[in-house]
Design an enzyme around this catalytic site. Sequence first.
Site, mmCIF file in Angstrom:
data_model
loop_
_atom_site.group_PDB
_atom_site.id
_atom_site.type_symbol
_atom_site.label_atom_id
_atom_site.label_comp_id
_atom_site.label_asym_id
_atom_site.label_seq_id
_atom_site.Cartn_x
_atom_site.Cartn_y
_atom_site.Cartn_z
ATOM 1 N N GLU A 140 5.434 10.050 11.785
ATOM 2 C CA GLU A 140 4.021 10.263 12.126
ATOM 3 C C GLU A 140 3.359 10.111 10.825
ATOM 4 O OE1 GLU A 140 3.459 14.145 13.876
ATOM 5 O OE2 GLU A 140 4.869 13.529 15.725
ATOM 6 N N HIS A 146 0.473 14.009 18.924
ATOM 7 C CA HIS A 146 0.587 15.218 18.334
ATOM 8 C C HIS A 146 -0.621 16.434 18.433
ATOM 9 C CE1 HIS A 146 3.428 17.443 15.088
ATOM 10 N NE2 HIS A 146 2.951 18.195 15.945
#
Length: 529
Positions: free
Chosen positions: A261, A279
């Site tokens: 990420e 997220h």
Amino acid sequence: MSKPVVLIAEELSPATVEALGPDFEIRHCNGADRGELLPALARADALLVRSATTVDAEALAAAPSLKVVARAGVGLDNVDVKAATQSGVMVVNAPTSNIVSAAELAVALMLAAARHVAPASASLKRGEWRRSRYTGTELYEKTVGIVGLGRIGVLVAQRLSAFGMRVIAYDPYVQAGRAAQMGVRLVGLDELLELSDFMSVHLPKTPETVGLIGEQELARVKPSLVLVNAARGGIVDEHALHVALKEGRVAAAGLDVFASEPCTDSPLFEFENVVATPHLGASTDEAQEKAGIAVARSVRLALAGELVPDAVNVQGGVIAEDVRPGIPLSEKLGRIFTALAGEVAQQLDVEVRGEITQYDVRVLELAALKGAFCDVVEEAVSYVNAPLLAAERGLAVRLVTDPDSPDHRNLITLRGTLPDGSQVSVSGTLVGIGQRERLVEVDGYDVDLEPTEHLAFLRYQDRPGMVGTVGGILGAAGVNIAGMQVARDTKGGHALVALSVDSAILSETLEEIATAIDAVSVRAVDLTG
């Protein structure tokens, strides 16, 4: 005297500063800018961050006064906990701040994937009306498999039960009886894979869980499976999931987390039957406010030298949820023990029995010590200095644990030996769903009494009329009895009266009682301070 400096390195909820209160000098900086962060750390006693500030050995070296790093959230990927520990800096986070938000997002992803919400919305906004293409699946009467029955997994199970789903779960660290109490049936991972119509992952990311749901596991599932991962990226093998979706061996997926990420380009994004979010598990106003308030409270405790339940690098590690209710009880038992003893013991055993001994319960020893010295020394007693006070006064302390507890689910006993060789003991437990505190033993006498703010313990020779005499004297003194327990070793032998009263009993009233009943000992305990 200058106030301790709390450095806030990222934007936090306004409630954070409010929760810190007026006792600190609050400073701000941009934690993502090293050129701004490092000089700002020079006088900081506490550092509050989110995910953009890297707290590594360099940052710690720039902060000679730093005592605590607080992460307003759950993850600690940006904090070098080992380096902080070596530098003597406490690290805290807010482990429960986002659990409701994360659970709700998992359910949202499941519903969105089952009903094709994202592609149907995009199609309609393109001017298309394609109802038949986006026919979905109901959750009602389907089987959902929860992988990881921790705090978030439990919340998801509760919510999906309300949808009329059958809930099964895989978690090798949860007892079947506990799961059954929540209406969840524990199964092995293979059985969960084979039975689940929907599956939601709620595990921490560890070497053991990375790739847990991989090619072999996805080969066992129903082709109608809807898979959700809102826990940590990498637990579900993204390549294996891509292949399974492409081959039609998995029907749909809802993903909030990814192995790397930020993730803005993934082969998984090519599928209409994958709903993905960046997220967002903790991204609610409520979760951010809870996180800020939680770490502000932890900072206050840390700078005051108190025990911080959410510290991740203190001795004994993270405090288990099942252990936490025993902390205030242990501290009260320590204060009662000292009041009964009337002096500092030479030896003190803190005995913990029952189910909670499967966890690390060393914090209960610290709590008992703190209570034992709370009314003995003039200085403020904390979880940090209590062991030092014990050592200075020659008190040897020992923690004794035993998983067997015949009479109570869990039992905490303080048993000490005084300089003259006599012994004093007091035991307590927690009862019911509300985990109510109860005293269950004093010096070998069985009692059942709530440890309220004002207590008294009277020992005398058993004979008629003594209870009435005690009640009469207290009534004349304007002291109302809230609870009373009378116990004796034998008929006509020694008796103990344990009292909880609504107000403090004056020393002259205690002396009057002692004279009237010819007491062996009279002790009062004030737990208000």
